[in-house]
Write a protein that holds these residues in place. Structure first.
Motif, PDB file in Angstrom:
ATOM      1  N   LEU A   1       0.828  -1.207   0.000  1.00 55.01           N
ATOM      2  CA  LEU A   1       0.000   0.000   0.000  1.00 55.01           C
ATOM      3  C   LEU A   1       0.864   1.260   0.000  1.00 55.01           C
ATOM      4  O   LEU A   1       0.583   2.219  -0.729  1.00 55.01           O
ATOM      5  CB  LEU A   1      -0.926  -0.003   1.221  1.00 55.01           C
ATOM      6  CG  LEU A   1      -1.912  -1.178   1.329  1.00 55.01           C
ATOM      7  CD1 LEU A   1      -2.709  -1.097   2.624  1.00 55.01           C
ATOM      8  CD2 LEU A   1      -2.847  -1.223   0.133  1.00 55.01           C
ATOM      9  N   VAL A   2       1.923   1.252   0.798  1.00 52.49           N
ATOM     10  CA  VAL A   2       2.844   2.400   0.834  1.00 52.49           C
ATOM     11  C   VAL A   2       3.511   2.584  -0.527  1.00 52.49           C
ATOM     12  O   VAL A   2       3.597   3.703  -1.052  1.00 52.49           O
ATOM     13  CB  VAL A   2       3.904   2.210   1.939  1.00 52.49           C
ATOM     14  CG1 VAL A   2       4.958   3.315   1.861  1.00 52.49           C
ATOM     15  CG2 VAL A   2       3.246   2.206   3.313  1.00 52.49           C
ATOM     16  N   GLY A   3       3.960   1.499  -1.126  1.00 54.79           N
ATOM     17  CA  GLY A   3       4.598   1.587  -2.435  1.00 54.79           C
ATOM     18  C   GLY A   3       3.664   2.103  -3.509  1.00 54.79           C
ATOM     19  O   GLY A   3       4.055   2.916  -4.362  1.00 54.79           O
ATOM     20  N   ALA A   4       2.401   1.655  -3.481  1.00 60.27           N
ATOM     21  CA  ALA A   4       1.428   2.105  -4.482  1.00 60.27           C
ATOM     22  C   ALA A   4       1.143   3.595  -4.355  1.00 60.27           C
ATOM     23  O   ALA A   4       1.044   4.317  -5.354  1.00 60.27           O
ATOM     24  CB  ALA A   4       0.131   1.307  -4.340  1.00 60.27           C
ATOM     25  N   VAL A   5       1.033   4.076  -3.124  1.00 65.19           N
ATOM     26  CA  VAL A   5       0.766   5.502  -2.913  1.00 65.19           C
ATOM     27  C   VAL A   5       1.947   6.349  -3.360  1.00 65.19           C
ATOM     28  O   VAL A   5       1.794   7.343  -4.082  1.00 65.19           O
ATOM     29  CB  VAL A   5       0.437   5.770  -1.427  1.00 65.19           C
ATOM     30  CG1 VAL A   5       0.420   7.275  -1.141  1.00 65.19           C
ATOM     31  CG2 VAL A   5      -0.909   5.153  -1.067  1.00 65.19           C
ATOM     32  N   THR A   6       3.141   5.974  -2.951  1.00 61.32           N
ATOM     33  CA  THR A   6       4.322   6.784  -3.299  1.00 61.32           C
ATOM     34  C   THR A   6       4.641   6.717  -4.782  1.00 61.32           C
ATOM     35  O   THR A   6       5.287   7.618  -5.314  1.00 61.32           O
ATOM     36  CB  THR A   6       5.543   6.331  -2.481  1.00 61.32           C
ATOM     37  OG1 THR A   6       5.788   4.935  -2.714  1.00 61.32           O
ATOM     38  CG2 THR A   6       5.323   6.567  -0.989  1.00 61.32           C
TER      39      THR A   6
END
Length: 508
Positions: A310-315
Motif C-alpha cells: 500500500l505504501v509503495g502504491a501511494v508513493t
C-alpha cells in the motif's frame, strides 16, 4: 471557427506509457524493496506460525500427536460416529420403518460452575433413520434417509451430499431400497403413499452390505466449541426384504476415555416389543473446524504484509506528483487520465506477482512444516489451494490499485496511506481479534475471504467466526467487494483528471 483534434504525441499512446511506467518502477530501488518487504513479512509470519504449531490429543493410548483426519470417498475430512442396529444384506433388498419419536439431550453452558447443565432436546442436525453402507469401516461410502432435529426429512450420502425431503418434524415413515449400486430413499406420512426423496449411485458397492437403523447427533454449538448432545429415536413397524437375520449392534466410531477401556458418551439400543429405541451421538457428515489445521493460517501475516504494498502504491503516484511530473497540460504531454491508468496497470501487476510469490511460498512450505511436526491438516483440494494462492495475489493487486486511486484523489501521501491501511488492514485485524467482524462485509478488507480454506456445507452448523476460518462473505463475493472499491476509487480519480485537462477536444 472550426474545432480540430490536436495531434497526439507517441508518448500519449497507452503501450509506450505502460513501458515508461514499468521502467520507472523497476529502476526505483525503494519501490522494489517495498515489494520484497511485503513478501518477507508475509512468509516470515506464516512460517513462524507453522513452525510453532503443536497439537496433541488424549486417546485411549494416552496423550500424543493427534491422528490425521478421517477422510471420506472424495477426500474430504469427515466425521463418522453413530449407533447402528443392522443386518447384512446380500444383493438387492430394502428396509422400511417408522420414526415414531425423536428426543435427546443437550449440554448447555454450566449455570453453576462444575455442575453439568443438561437439558432435554435435540440439536437442529440430530439424525435418526435408515442407513445402508459398504461396511462398518469409518469413512466408507453410504446412503441414508433420515429425520432430523429441525430440518425435516433428508437423504444424505457419502458425507458431503444432502438432498432435502419434506419439512416433517413429527412421526414419519422411511424406506431405503438397494438395487445393485443404486440406493433410493422414500418418505411417507402414513406408510401407504410414498414420495421419493432421492436416488443415488454408490459406485463399487459390494454384493453384501450393512443395512439398518441409526441415530446420531452433532454437539451443541458453543461459540468455537461443540458440547455433548445425543439423539434417541424410536423405530417401529420395521420390515426387511432380502435380510432376515438377527440384529447386530455397533457403536461405530465411539472413542475411549483415557483408560483405553471406557467408551466416551456411548450409544445403545433398547428393545421394547416390536420397537427399537436407538441412542447415539456424533455425526455422519463433513468435518469442518475439527478437520485439522487450515491452510489459510499460513497467510496470517498477509494483512501486515500488505502495508508495504500500500505504501509503495501511494508513493508511486505522489513521488511524481510532488515533482510536478503529473499535470494537466500542455496538450502534447501524456494525458493524465491515461497516465494514471498506466500506473494502475503497473502497480496492479507488480502487486499481483508480489502476492503470488508470498502465498505460493508460504502455503506449501508452511503445510509441509505442519506435517513434519505431526499436526493434523485439513484436507485441501488442488482447486482450493490454487484459489487461496492466486486469490491472495488478486487481493494484493486490488488493494494496491485502491491505494493508488486514493493517492490520486487526496494527493497527500500520508493521508492516502492512512486511508488505505484503515480500509484494508485495520478491519481485518479487528475481526481477527473478534471485534466488529461485520467490517469484513462492507470494507475493502472483505477480500480476505478469498483465502478461506476450510470448507462450508449447508448441512453442518458452524460458528461463522474468523477464528474458526469462516468469513461473513463467500470467497469470491468478498474479493469482488475489494475489487469494487478499487475500481470506484480509480474510476473517480480518472474522471476527475479528465475534467481537469484544459482545452481538450475529444479524439475521433
Amino acid at each position: 471557427m472550426s474545432s480540430f483534434t490536436p495531434h497526439r504525441s507517441g508518448q500519449d499512446r497507452f503501450p509506450p506509457l505502460l513501458r515508461a511506467e514499468w521502467t520507472k518502477f523497476r529502476t526505483a530501488r525503494g519501490w522494489a524493496l517495498a515489494m520484497a518487504a511485503s513478501v518477507l513479512v508475509t512468509v516470515s509470519l506464516g512460517l513462524l506460525i507453522a513452525g510453532g504449531a503443536r497439537t496433541t490429543c488424549v486417546t485411549g493410548k494416552g496423550e500424543g500427536p493427534c491422528p490425521a483426519p478421517l477422510v471420506g470417498p472424495d477426500g474430504t475430512a469427515v466425521k463418522d460416529k453413530y449407533y447402528f442396529v443392522h443386518q447384512p444384506l446380500k444383493g438387492n433388498g430394502s428396509i422400511t420403518a417408522r420414526v415414531s419419536d425423536m428426543t435427546g439431550q443437550i449440554r448447555l453452558p454450566d449455570a453453576v460452575p462444575g455442575v453439568r447443565n443438561i437439558k432435554e432436546g435435540v440439536v437442529p442436525w440430530a439424525k435418526a433413520g435408515l442407513l445402508v453402507r459398504q461396511s462398518l469401516k469409518e469413512g466408507t461410502p453410504y446412503a441414508a434417509v433420515m429425520l432430523t432435529g429441525d430440518h425435516g426429512v433428508r437423504m444424505q450420502y457419502n458425507f458431503t451430499h444432502d438432498v432435502p425431503g419434506g419439512p416433517h418434524n413429527g412421526p414419519q415413515w422411511l424406506r431405503l431400497t438397494r438395487a445393485g449400486d443404486t440406493v433410493t430413499g422414500y418418505e411417507s406420512d402414513d406408510g401407504k403413499a410414498w414420495t421419493e426423496v432421492s436416488t443415488v449411485k454408490l459406485t463399487g458397492l459390494p454384493e453384501t452390505v450393512e443395512i439398518g437403523m441409526f441415530a446420531t447427533s452433532p454437539g451443541a454449538l458453543w461459540t468455537m466449541a461443540k458440547a455433548f448432545a445425543q439423539a434417541t429415536a424410536t423405530f417401529d413397524q420395521i420390515t426387511l426384504q432380502g435380510a432376515n437375520g438377527s440384529w447386530r449392534r455397533d457403536d461405530v466410531g465411539v472413542s475411549m476415555e483415557s483408560d483405553g477401556k471406557t467408551p466416551h458418551h456411548p450409544g445403545g439400543v433398547v428393545e421394547s416389543g416390536d420397537k427399537l429405541i436407538v441412542t447415539g451421538g456424533g455425526d455422519i457428515g463433513p468435518a469442518t473446524v475439527e478437520g485439522g489445521l487450515r491452510a489459510d493460517l499460513m497467510l496470517i501475516g498477509g494483512a501486515v504484509g500488505l502495508i508495504p504494498v500500500l505504501v509503495g502504491a501511494v508513493t508511486f503516484f505522489t513521488a511524481e506528483h510532488r515533482r510536478g511530473l503529473i499535470r494537466t497540460g500542455p496538450p502534447a504531454a501524456p494525458h493524465p487520465a491515461r497516465l494514471l491508468a498506466a500506473k494502475a496497470v503497473v502497480v496492479g501487476a507488480v502487486a499481483f506477482v508480489t502476492g503470488l510469490v508470498a502465498s505460493g511460498v508460504v502455503i506449501p512450505v508452511g503445510l509441509a512444516m505442519l506435517r513434519a511436526n505431526q499436526n493434523p491438516i485439513q484436507p485441501l483440494t488442488l482447486a482450493t489451494e490454487l484459489r487461496v494462492i492466486v486469490g491472495f495475489a488478486a487481493l494484493t493487486a486490488a488493494a494496491a490499485v485502491l491505494a493508488l486511486g486514493l493517492a490520486a484523489l487526496v494527493k497527500r501521501g500520508v493521508v492516502a496511506i492512512g486511508l488505505a491501511i484503515a480500509l484494508v488492514v485495520v478491519p481485518y485485524l479487528l475481526a481477527t481479534a473478534g471485534l466488529a467482524p461485520w467490517l469484513l462485509m462492507i470494507t475493502p478488507a472483505a477480500g480476505f475471504a478469498i483465502t478461506q480454506s476450510v470448507p462450508t456445507f449447508a448441512h453442518v452448523d458452524v460458528d461463522p467466526s474468523l477464528i474458526g476460518g469462516y468469513y461473513p462473505l463467500p470467497p469470491w463475493a468478498g474479493l469482488a467487494v475489494t475489487c469494487g472499491y478499487a475500481a470506484i476509487a480509480l474510476g473517480v480519480a480518472i474522471a476527475v483528471r479528465r475534467r481537469k485537462v484544459p482545452g481538450q477536444v475529444p479524439l475521433t
